[in-house]
Design an enzyme around this catalytic site. Structure first.
Site, PDB file in Angstrom:
ATOM      1  N   GLY A 178       1.890  -3.084 -47.064  1.00  0.00           N
ATOM      2  CA  GLY A 178       1.111  -3.038 -48.292  1.00  0.00           C
ATOM      3  C   GLY A 178       0.025  -4.104 -48.330  1.00  0.00           C
ATOM      4  O   GLY A 178      -1.054  -3.888 -48.916  1.00  0.00           O
ATOM      5  N   SER A 179       0.264  -5.246 -47.721  1.00  0.00           N
ATOM      6  CA  SER A 179      -0.777  -6.286 -47.712  1.00  0.00           C
ATOM      7  C   SER A 179      -1.930  -5.876 -46.803  1.00  0.00           C
ATOM      8  O   SER A 179      -3.104  -6.037 -47.158  1.00  0.00           O
ATOM      9  CB  SER A 179      -0.192  -7.633 -47.264  1.00  0.00           C
ATOM     10  OG  SER A 179       0.698  -8.119 -48.240  1.00  0.00           O
ATOM     11  N   SER A 201      -0.609 -11.896 -47.040  1.00  0.00           N
ATOM     12  CA  SER A 201       0.810 -11.530 -47.148  1.00  0.00           C
ATOM     13  C   SER A 201       1.251 -11.803 -48.568  1.00  0.00           C
ATOM     14  O   SER A 201       1.316 -12.968 -48.991  1.00  0.00           O
ATOM     15  CB  SER A 201       1.670 -12.335 -46.177  1.00  0.00           C
ATOM     16  OG  SER A 201       3.040 -12.108 -46.453  1.00  0.00           O
ATOM     17  N   SER A 260       4.193 -11.613 -50.058  1.00  0.00           N
ATOM     18  CA  SER A 260       5.394 -12.460 -50.162  1.00  0.00           C
ATOM     19  C   SER A 260       5.172 -13.812 -49.499  1.00  0.00           C
ATOM     20  O   SER A 260       5.773 -14.808 -49.888  1.00  0.00           O
ATOM     21  CB  SER A 260       6.587 -11.772 -49.482  1.00  0.00           C
ATOM     22  OG  SER A 260       6.327 -11.643 -48.095  1.00  0.00           O
ATOM     23  N   THR A 273       6.167 -12.859 -44.202  1.00  0.00           N
ATOM     24  CA  THR A 273       6.141 -11.807 -43.183  1.00  0.00           C
ATOM     25  C   THR A 273       5.947 -12.433 -41.803  1.00  0.00           C
ATOM     26  O   THR A 273       4.956 -13.130 -41.550  1.00  0.00           O
ATOM     27  CB  THR A 273       5.027 -10.793 -43.534  1.00  0.00           C
ATOM     28  OG1 THR A 273       5.399 -10.214 -44.782  1.00  0.00           O
ATOM     29  CG2 THR A 273       4.885  -9.703 -42.500  1.00  0.00           C
ATOM     30  N   ARG A 283       3.179  -3.559 -52.028  1.00  0.00           N
ATOM     31  CA  ARG A 283       2.300  -2.376 -51.999  1.00  0.00           C
ATOM     32  C   ARG A 283       1.723  -2.078 -53.375  1.00  0.00           C
ATOM     33  O   ARG A 283       0.749  -1.339 -53.493  1.00  0.00           O
ATOM     34  CB  ARG A 283       3.063  -1.161 -51.473  1.00  0.00           C
ATOM     35  CG  ARG A 283       4.221  -0.739 -52.355  1.00  0.00           C
ATOM     36  CD  ARG A 283       5.068   0.321 -51.684  1.00  0.00           C
ATOM     37  NE  ARG A 283       6.191   0.758 -52.504  1.00  0.00           N
ATOM     38  CZ  ARG A 283       7.322   0.100 -52.664  1.00  0.00           C
ATOM     39  NH1 ARG A 283       7.491  -1.082 -52.067  1.00  0.00           N
ATOM     40  NH2 ARG A 283       8.294   0.573 -53.415  1.00  0.00           N
ATOM     41  N   GLU A 299       6.960   4.927 -48.864  1.00  0.00           N
ATOM     42  CA  GLU A 299       7.704   3.836 -49.505  1.00  0.00           C
ATOM     43  C   GLU A 299       8.144   4.189 -50.925  1.00  0.00           C
ATOM     44  O   GLU A 299       9.225   3.809 -51.348  1.00  0.00           O
ATOM     45  CB  GLU A 299       6.864   2.557 -49.519  1.00  0.00           C
ATOM     46  CG  GLU A 299       6.712   1.940 -48.138  1.00  0.00           C
ATOM     47  CD  GLU A 299       5.940   0.635 -48.163  1.00  0.00           C
ATOM     48  OE1 GLU A 299       6.504  -0.387 -48.576  1.00  0.00           O
ATOM     49  OE2 GLU A 299       4.755   0.646 -47.786  1.00  0.00           O
ATOM     50  N   HIS A 328     -10.109  17.339 -33.053  1.00  0.00           N
ATOM     51  CA  HIS A 328     -10.002  17.345 -31.589  1.00  0.00           C
ATOM     52  C   HIS A 328      -8.558  17.379 -31.103  1.00  0.00           C
ATOM     53  O   HIS A 328      -8.315  17.272 -29.910  1.00  0.00           O
ATOM     54  CB  HIS A 328     -10.717  16.109 -31.024  1.00  0.00           C
ATOM     55  CG  HIS A 328     -12.180  16.105 -31.352  1.00  0.00           C
ATOM     56  ND1 HIS A 328     -13.132  16.692 -30.544  1.00  0.00           N
ATOM     57  CD2 HIS A 328     -12.849  15.643 -32.444  1.00  0.00           C
ATOM     58  CE1 HIS A 328     -14.321  16.559 -31.100  1.00  0.00           C
ATOM     59  NE2 HIS A 328     -14.175  15.918 -32.260  1.00  0.00           N
ATOM     60  N   LYS A 372      14.116  -6.508 -42.445  1.00  0.00           N
ATOM     61  CA  LYS A 372      13.692  -7.914 -42.548  1.00  0.00           C
ATOM     62  C   LYS A 372      14.910  -8.832 -42.540  1.00  0.00           C
ATOM     63  O   LYS A 372      14.914  -9.878 -41.898  1.00  0.00           O
ATOM     64  CB  LYS A 372      12.874  -8.136 -43.825  1.00  0.00           C
ATOM     65  CG  LYS A 372      11.503  -7.479 -43.762  1.00  0.00           C
ATOM     66  CD  LYS A 372      10.631  -7.863 -44.947  1.00  0.00           C
ATOM     67  CE  LYS A 372       9.285  -7.175 -44.851  1.00  0.00           C
ATOM     68  NZ  LYS A 372       8.356  -7.527 -45.898  1.00  0.00           N
TER      69      LYS A 372
HETATM   70  C1  F6R Z   1       6.750  -3.494 -49.777  1.00  0.00           C
HETATM   71  C2  F6R Z   1       5.619  -3.202 -48.922  1.00  0.00           C
HETATM   72  C3  F6R Z   1       5.686  -3.586 -47.485  1.00  0.00           C
HETATM   73  C4  F6R Z   1       5.179  -5.031 -47.320  1.00  0.00           C
HETATM   74  C5  F6R Z   1       5.294  -5.489 -45.855  1.00  0.00           C
HETATM   75  C6  F6R Z   1       4.722  -6.869 -45.620  1.00  0.00           C
HETATM   76  O1  F6R Z   1       6.409  -3.212 -51.114  1.00  0.00           O
HETATM   77  O2  F6R Z   1       4.660  -2.658 -49.354  1.00  0.00           O
HETATM   78  O3  F6R Z   1       4.905  -2.671 -46.743  1.00  0.00           O
HETATM   79  O4  F6R Z   1       3.842  -5.105 -47.734  1.00  0.00           O
HETATM   80  O5  F6R Z   1       6.641  -5.466 -45.481  1.00  0.00           O
HETATM   81  O6  F6R Z   1       5.165  -7.770 -46.584  1.00  0.00           O
HETATM   82  P1  F6R Z   1       4.100  -8.693 -47.331  1.00  0.00           P
HETATM   83  O7  F6R Z   1       3.124  -7.736 -47.932  1.00  0.00           O
HETATM   84  O8  F6R Z   1       4.871  -9.452 -48.339  1.00  0.00           O
HETATM   85  O9  F6R Z   1       3.488  -9.548 -46.279  1.00  0.00           O
END
Ligand code: F6R
Length: 356
Positions: free
Chosen positions: A55-56, A97, A99, A102, A149, A234, A250, A342
Site C-alpha cells: 500500500g505504501s 512506509s 508503519s 517494513t 493501503r 487485500e 501482445h 510479517k
Molecule cells: C496493509 C497494506 C500492505 C502494506 C505493506 C507494507 O494495509 O496495504 O500492503 O502496505 O505490507 O507495509 P507499510 O506500508 O507499513 O510499509
C-alpha cells in the site's frame, strides 16, 4: 439490496472501514499540508528511488505515473530489499512506509546510508522513524492508526511535497488543487449512503459479482489498474488481474479467446486525454472482449490534471473493492495472511528455514 442496507453493511464491515474510506478526501487535504522536518537539502538529484512495498508503494506508483510525462529525472519505485546499483550519492531515496517497520524499506535505507545517498522518510513511525531520528535525515510524520493501503493520500501528497522541495516537482500547484477538489466531489458520490442506482462503485461491484476482475489501464492509468488489483485482493480477499494497454494486446489478449473468459469481468480504466492510438485500442478491446467476457465495464477518470485522474480512479477502485467485500460477506479491514507472513519472518527460526 445488501449494498443499500446500512445494517447489513455494519454486520460485515466490523472495523468501520467505510468511515476511513469516506475520509479519503480529508486525508488528501491534510496530507498536502504536511512538511518534512528538517527540510531536505535543495539539491536536485539525478535519480529518485522511492522505496516502498504494498500500500505504501502505491503512493509511489501514483506519483511516478504523474511524473513520467513531465519530469526529466528518472523516478523508480523500488519494491524489494537493498537498492538498485544505479542509486549513488547524487540520487535521492524516499523511504515510504506507513508503519515504518517494513523490512525491505529498512534494508533500502541501510544501503542508502552506507552509499552516502540522501534519504527522506515518509512514515507514521516504527523503526524507520527511529532511524530518521538517529541519523537526522528528514522525515514527514504521518498520523498513525490507518491500514497502510487506506492511507494512500498520506503517502502520495507528502511524496509530492518532498520531490518539490528537492527541485524535482512531479505535479504543479494547479494539478494538486484540481486533484483535491476532484476527490472531494467524488467522495460524495461513492459512499454507502448513496443508493446503488446512483453509485458507480456499487454498480460496478454488482456487475463484477463473483467473476474474476481483470483491470486494464492505459499508459497513465495502468498504475491504478495495479492498485485496483491489490485493493480487491487485500480488502475483498479475491484474486484480481491487472494489465495495461498496449502491452496486453501482445500477450494477455489471447486469454479472452480461451475457455475461461466467461468467468472473467474486464474493467477498462479510461481518461479523456488518452492518445488516439490508445483510445483506438480500447475500442478494439471492447469489440473483441465483449462477446467472450463474463462482463465488461468501462470507467472514466475525473479531473483535468494527471494527479486528479489517477487519484479519482484509485478512489473509485477503493470503494469497488469495499463493495465486492461486502457482497462476499468479508470484513475488508484485517489482512491476517499478510500479518502472519510479517510475524513469521520476524521470528528467526522461520526466517532461516532451509529451502524445500
Ligand atoms: C496493509 C497494506 C500492505 C502494506 C505493506 C507494507 O494495509 O496495504 O500492503 O502496505 O505490507 O507495509 P507499510 O506500508 O507499513 O510499509
Amino acid at each position: 439490496m445488501m449494498l443499500d442496507d446500512p445494517r447489513a453493511i455494519e454486520r460485515v464491515d466490523r472495523h468501520d472501514t467505510r468511515r476511513v474510506l469516506t475520509e479519503f478526501p480529508a486525508h488528501c487535504r491534510r496530507a498536502q499540508a504536511l512538511q518534512p522536518m528538517p527540510l531536505p537539502a535543495a539539491v536536485r538529484p539525478r535519480l529518485v528511488v522511492v522505496a516502498g512495498m504494498g500500500g505504501s508503494a502505491a503512493g509511489g506508483d501514483l506519483v511516478a505515473a504523474c511524473a513520467s510525462d513531465t519530469l526529466d529525472v528518472p523516478l523508480l519505485v523500488h519494491r524489494g530489499y537493498g537498492l538498485p546499483a544505479a542509486a549513488g550519492p547524487e540520487s535521492l531515496v524516499v523511504a515510504l512506509s506507513y508503519s515504518g517497520d517494513t523490512a525491505e524499506v529498512l534494508s533500502a535505507v541501510e544501503v542508502a546510508l552506507r552509499r552516502g545517498i540522501p534519504v527522506v522518510a515518509v512514515t507514521a513511525g516504527g523503526a524507520l522513524g527511529a532511524l530518521a531520528q538517529t541519523h537526522g535525515f528528514p522525515r514527514v510524520t504521518l498520523p498513525a492508526g490507518l491500514m497502510p493501503r487506506m492511507a494512500l493520500g498520506y503517502l502520495a501528497f507528502p511524496l509530492l511535497t518532498v520531490l518539490a522541495a528537492c527541485g524535482v516537482p512531479a505535479a504543479s500547484a494547479t494539478d494538486i488543487e484540481d486533484a483535491l477538489s476532484v476527490v472531494q466531489d467524488q467522495g460524495e458520490d461513492l459512499g454507502p449512503e448513496r443508493p446503488s442506482e446512483k453509485n458507480e462503485a456499487k454498480r460496478l461491484a454488482l456487475a463484477i459479482g463473483t467473476r474474476l476482475p481483470v483491470i486494464y489501464g492505459g499508459p497513465l492509468t495502468g498504475a491504478v489498474a495495479y492498485r485496483w488489483k491489490t485493493d480487491l485482493e487485500e480488502n475483498a480477499k479475491v484474486l484480481a488481474i491487472a494489465g495495461a494497454v498496449p502491452e496486453m494486446n501482445h500477450n494477455e489478449i489471447e486469454v479472452w479467446g480461451g475457455p475461461g473468459a466467461a468467468g472473467h469481468h474486464a474493467v477498462l480504466l479510461r481518461e479523456d486525454a488518452e492518445a488516439v492510438e490508445i483510445a483506438g485500442r480500447f475500442t478494439l478491446l471492447r469489440e473483441m472482449l465483449g462477446p467472450h467476457a463474463g462482463g465488461l465495464s468501462e470507467v472514466w477518470a475525473r479531473g483535468r490534471g494527471r494527479l486528479a485522474r489517477l487519484l479519482s480512479l484509485a478512489a473509485l477502485g477503493q470503494w469497488v473493492s469495499y463493495y465486492v467485500a461486502m457482497l462476499q460477506g468479508t470484513d475488508p479491514w484485517p489482512v491476517p495472511m499478510l500479518t502472519e507472513v510479517k510475524r513469521r519472518l520476524a521470528t528467526p527460526s522461520d526466517e532461516h528455514r532451509p529451502r524445500p
